[in-house]
Design an enzyme around this catalytic site. Structure first.
Site, PDB file in Angstrom:
ATOM      1  N   LYS A  85      -6.797   3.510  -3.022  1.00  0.00           N
ATOM      2  CA  LYS A  85      -7.118   3.440  -1.574  1.00  0.00           C
ATOM      3  C   LYS A  85      -7.371   4.685  -1.014  1.00  0.00           C
ATOM      4  CE  LYS A  85      -4.826   1.922   2.807  1.00  0.00           C
ATOM      5  NZ  LYS A  85      -3.935   1.391   3.358  1.00  0.00           N
ATOM      6  N   LYS A 111     -10.143   0.414  -2.164  1.00  0.00           N
ATOM      7  CA  LYS A 111     -10.033   0.105  -0.703  1.00  0.00           C
ATOM      8  C   LYS A 111     -10.510   1.170   0.221  1.00  0.00           C
ATOM      9  CE  LYS A 111      -6.656  -1.193   2.988  1.00  0.00           C
ATOM     10  NZ  LYS A 111      -5.300  -1.777   3.149  1.00  0.00           N
ATOM     11  N   ASP A 119       0.783  -1.019   0.070  1.00  0.00           N
ATOM     12  CA  ASP A 119      -0.172  -0.009   0.030  1.00  0.00           C
ATOM     13  C   ASP A 119       0.780   1.199   0.096  1.00  0.00           C
ATOM     14  OD1 ASP A 119      -2.047  -2.066   0.420  1.00  0.00           O
ATOM     15  OD2 ASP A 119      -2.967  -0.910   2.097  1.00  0.00           O
TER      16      ASP A 119
END
Length: 220
Positions: free
Chosen positions: A151, A180, A89
């Protein structure tokens, strides 16, 4: 719907102790979450603990500001993978995006995608700091760079995921990229709202509470 497989069980606070990480790892195995998201210093421990489970090891890169250079983010990525990370991430270069330096933003994400090999890459756009137009552009650049997910948030800025942001991100990237929602799901109801808005993964430190709510409702 297997709600547990939407959840990245997350512990990223700087003061996190090994005991706290081990508790999160045990919970992740018990509930069979999608992944555990930990800071890079804990990746090797997590990988060893989870090696006989289906739970993936997720870590964060360029976190939480996104202001490192592409070369540093690429090095961090390779180091994390060598320690056992399955998912990456990475925080987008927020300042470059807001400046309009899209070439740098693209180069930055591409460097991490290249360094990640076949590992999953999620790009944190830090939506709370962006206009809607910037959110769309961040998603488009992430898609162009070959990332797997976008995300919403680090959880370390002015706000976490909102249903509106998740819906906008899903609309922008279409059906073939993950979205996400991170830093906003604290209950079963929150999680379902994000999923209905288009989230394919949820980052939360309250994964157990979310699942206990699901068990109470008997629908997961």
């Amino acid at each position: 719907m297997k709600l547990n497989k939407y959840i990245d069980h997350t512990i990223l606070k700087p003061e996190t102790t090994q005991e706290q990480v081990e508790k999160i790892l045990a919970e992740a195995k018990e509930y069979d979450f999608a992944s555990v998201c930990v800071n890079p210093t804990w990746v090797a421990l997590a990988a060893e603990s989870l090696k006989d489970s289906d739970v993936k090891v997720c870590t964060v890169i360029g976190f939480p500001l996104g202001a490192n250079t592409p070369a540093v983010k690429a090095f961090e990525t390779k180091d994390a993978i060598s320690n056992g990370a399955d998912e990456i991430d990475v925080v987008i270069n927020i300042g470059a995006l807001k400046t309009g330096n899209y070439d740098l933003v693209l180069e930055d994400i591409k460097a991490v995608v290249a360094a990640s090999g076949d590992k999953l890459v999620k790009v944190i756009i830090e939506a709370c700091l962006l206009t809607d137009d910037e959110k769309v552009k961040a998603c488009q650049l992430s898609q162009e760079a070959g990332a797997d997910y976008v995300k919403t948030s680090t959880g370390f800025s002015t706000g976490g995921a909102t249903v509106a942001d998740v819906a906008l991100m899903r609309k922008t990237v279409g059906p073939d990229m993950g979205v996400k929602a991170s830093g906003g799901a604290r209950s079963y109801e929150d999680a379902i709202a994000f999923i209905e808005a288009g989230a394919s993964r949820i980052g939360a430190s309250s994964g157990v509470a979310i699942m206990n709510g699901a068990q109470a409702d008997g629908d997961y």
